[in-house]
Design a protein around this motif. Structure first.
Motif, PDB file in Angstrom:
ATOM      1  N   PRO A 185       4.900  58.385  49.870  1.00 36.57           N
ATOM      2  CA  PRO A 185       4.296  59.403  48.810  1.00 36.57           C
ATOM      3  C   PRO A 185       3.828  58.669  47.703  1.00 36.57           C
ATOM      4  N   GLY A 186       2.840  59.127  46.989  1.00 31.37           N
ATOM      5  CA  GLY A 186       2.351  58.779  45.946  1.00 31.37           C
ATOM      6  C   GLY A 186       1.071  59.657  45.339  1.00 31.37           C
ATOM      7  N   THR A 187       0.250  59.299  44.895  1.00 32.87           N
ATOM      8  CA  THR A 187      -1.119  59.970  44.224  1.00 32.87           C
ATOM      9  C   THR A 187      -1.622  60.765  45.329  1.00 32.87           C
ATOM     10  N   GLY A 234       7.617  53.854  48.337  1.00 30.11           N
ATOM     11  CA  GLY A 234       6.978  54.214  47.172  1.00 30.11           C
ATOM     12  C   GLY A 234       7.908  54.161  45.921  1.00 30.11           C
ATOM     13  N   ALA A 235       7.521  54.500  45.088  1.00 32.09           N
ATOM     14  CA  ALA A 235       8.463  54.548  43.703  1.00 32.09           C
ATOM     15  C   ALA A 235       9.746  55.304  44.039  1.00 32.09           C
ATOM     16  N   PRO A 236      10.872  54.697  43.282  1.00 36.98           N
ATOM     17  CA  PRO A 236      12.050  54.976  43.637  1.00 36.98           C
ATOM     18  C   PRO A 236      12.426  56.486  43.541  1.00 36.98           C
ATOM     19  N   ARG A 237      11.813  57.107  42.274  1.00 36.68           N
ATOM     20  CA  ARG A 237      12.289  58.297  42.116  1.00 36.68           C
ATOM     21  C   ARG A 237      11.490  59.418  42.909  1.00 36.68           C
ATOM     22  N   LEU A 238      10.312  59.178  43.369  1.00 40.28           N
ATOM     23  CA  LEU A 238       9.268  59.858  44.058  1.00 40.28           C
ATOM     24  C   LEU A 238      10.146  59.858  45.450  1.00 40.28           C
ATOM     25  N   THR A 255       6.459  47.243  46.376  1.00 44.20           N
ATOM     26  CA  THR A 255       5.999  46.130  45.976  1.00 44.20           C
ATOM     27  C   THR A 255       6.595  44.877  46.686  1.00 44.20           C
ATOM     28  N   GLU A 256       7.742  45.002  47.118  1.00 48.46           N
ATOM     29  CA  GLU A 256       8.388  43.815  48.081  1.00 48.46           C
ATOM     30  C   GLU A 256       7.383  43.949  49.427  1.00 48.46           C
ATOM     31  N   LEU A 257       7.170  45.292  49.854  1.00 52.52           N
ATOM     32  CA  LEU A 257       6.359  45.213  51.153  1.00 52.52           C
ATOM     33  C   LEU A 257       5.061  44.898  51.159  1.00 52.52           C
ATOM     34  N   THR A 258       4.438  45.203  49.878  1.00 59.25           N
ATOM     35  CA  THR A 258       2.974  44.528  49.867  1.00 59.25           C
ATOM     36  C   THR A 258       2.995  42.893  50.013  1.00 59.25           C
TER      37      THR A 258
END
Length: 313
Positions: free
Chosen positions: A149-151, A271-275, A296-299
């Motif tokens: 999830p993201g933009t 994705g971002a934790p809240r999303l 970030t860790e997965l990137t």
């Protein structure tokens, strides 16, 4: 020295540059910079300014980058790799060059024909998917769905360790546009209220499930009308809008890829934790378990897999 860094790994997206000084898979230090969408100087100057504190101490370490840095608006455009794409295909698609005495590698994005028969693209998420496969070996076997999830939310099919296909949803960008630039949330005063936000999101999810065959465009104006007629607060209305959009996004994703998602033990959400929490709630409403993972860790894990394919494979 055994403690010396070996390389720099970076996630360079539209809004942020996140650099990591690494010794193998271990992060020693971090640095930030402007995203591709907000550069005030050219990309090369921005990158090397962010690296300056490390340069004098450690010299010209090799740099591995993923994300929008390889887009048409980035530093150097990297052609998309085609699905199916795993470590071998994405490593072969890396753009390699030298800049200011450093070895640079930029990861390619990926293109596919999506389940709806249209062309689709991603850039940056493919590296996160590689990282998920590297850190969760069960994703390298059989068929799995990964949610990002993201933009521009991605629903990706991973089959036997390779990204096979994916579907993009404009959910995040649509929410931001309607929240900030439409009339939907201008009918009540903005007040932060955690309980109201929770109620609004849950109500939006429920509404999307109850009217699953109704187009989203027929539901959106409710956000404004409920403020005017039912005294819905701004906080509640904002998350009601989010619940409608995410709820319909999940409903649209469930039948993709022959319904593989329903057969999954747990759907990874990157994705971002809240999303990730919001998408987890939407999927849980359909009886689907999820596994939130740090993007970030997965990137970093994905870039490490590209740098060391013998380990990844």
């Amino acid at each position: 020295m055994t403690d010396s860094p070996t390389h720099i790994a970076g996630d360079w997206g539209t809004t942020h540059l996140r650099l990591h000084l690494c010794r193998g898979a271990t992060v020693l230090d971090k640095a930030d910079g402007a995203g591709i969408g907000s550069l005030t100087t050219n990309a090369e100057a921005t990158l090397f300014a962010a690296l300056e504190p490390w340069t004098g101490q450690y010299g010209p370490l090799p740099i591995w980058l993923a994300g929008m840095v390889g887009s048409r608006n980035g530093w150097r455009e990297v052609p998309y790799a085609s699905c199916p794409a795993g470590v071998a295909e994405l490593r072969a698609s890396l753009l390699r060059f030298d800049a200011r005495g450093r070895s640079i590698a930029i990861a390619a994005g990926v293109s596919c024909t999506n389940p709806l028969g249209a062309p689709d693209v991603m850039r940056g998420e493919e590296t996160q998917i590689l990282g998920a496969i590297a850190t969760h070996p069960s994703l390298g076997r059989g068929r799995s769905i990964v949610a990002l999830p993201g933009t521009h939310t991605k629903w990706a099919l991973v089959e036997n360790g390779k990204l096979k296909s994916f579907q993009t949803s404009l959910s995040g960008e649509l929410y931001a546009l309607l929240r900030d630039r439409s009339t939907l949330l201008k009918a009540s005063t903005a007040e932060a209220n955690e309980d109201a936000e929770r109620r609004g999101f849950e109500a939006g999810l429920q509404r999307s499930r109850e009217l699953r065959n109704v187009p989203l465009s027929h539901l959106l104006f409710e956000v404004r009308a409920r403020q005017l007629i039912q005294s819905m607060t701004h906080a509640e209305a904002s998350t009601y809008l989010s619940g409608l959009i995410i709820g319909q996004d999940v409903l649209g994703a469930l039948p993709l890829f022959d319904g593989t998602m329903r057969a999954s033990a747990a759907v990874p959400i990157i994705g971002a934790p809240r999303l990730a929490e919001l998408y987890g709630a939407a999927l849980a409403a359909h009886g689907i378990e999820t596994l939130p993972l740090d993007a970030t860790e997965l990137t970093l894990a994905g870039l490490n897999a590209l740098a060391h394919p013998d380990i990844a494979e």
